[in-house]
Design a protein around this motif. Structure first.
Motif: not given
Length: 139
Positions: A96-97, A99-101, A103-104
């Motif tokens: 999840e981390l 995935h979020r990174l 998207g940054m």
């Protein structure tokens, strides 16, 4: 179908009187009485009164607004966590981390990464073993 906000109030307040609820919400007792969905002159509570009541009883305002029929759970986009973060595996949390990174957006162009290794003097400075050049007394 009209929501029974008074039933919700009874549950969170341990059956406070309508006069007590009116005082908390800063409205008249007759207004609270008209929240009864079985009345012909039934009215929907106003958001500010609903929020004041929820906050007084330590309840989430979004939940109260939904109970009052002002918002739906879809309107509020409420996502209920089905389990605690501690119940997820480390690999699931890392995915999840990542995935979020991913998207940054990239860092601004004026931020550059250091490519060379720091010198041993840098370590001494960071550890406080040597005085910083700007810590020298003025002449």
């Amino acid at each position: 179908m009209a929501r029974d906000f008074l039933g919700y109030i009874d549950r969170i307040s341990d059956s406070a009187t309508r006069a007590q609820i009116a005082k908390i919400a800063g409205i008249s007792g007759s207004t609270v009485t008209r929240w009864d969905p079985s009345r012909n002159d039934h009215i929907k509570p106003k958001a500010d009164a609903v929020i004041a009541i929820a906050q007084h009883y330590g309840q989430p305002p979004l939940e109260a607004l939904i109970e009052a029929g002002i918002l739906t759970s879809t309107d509020a986009r409420v996502r209920v966590a089905d389990r605690s973060l501690s119940e997820y595996s480390h690999s699931a949390l890392l995915r999840e981390l990542q995935h979020r990174l991913d998207g940054m957006s990239p860092p601004p162009a004026n931020i550059r990464e250091e490519k060379e290794d720091p010198s041993p003097d840098d370590y001494d400075l960071a550890a406080g073993h040597v005085d910083r050049p700007d810590d020298q007394p003025a002449d």
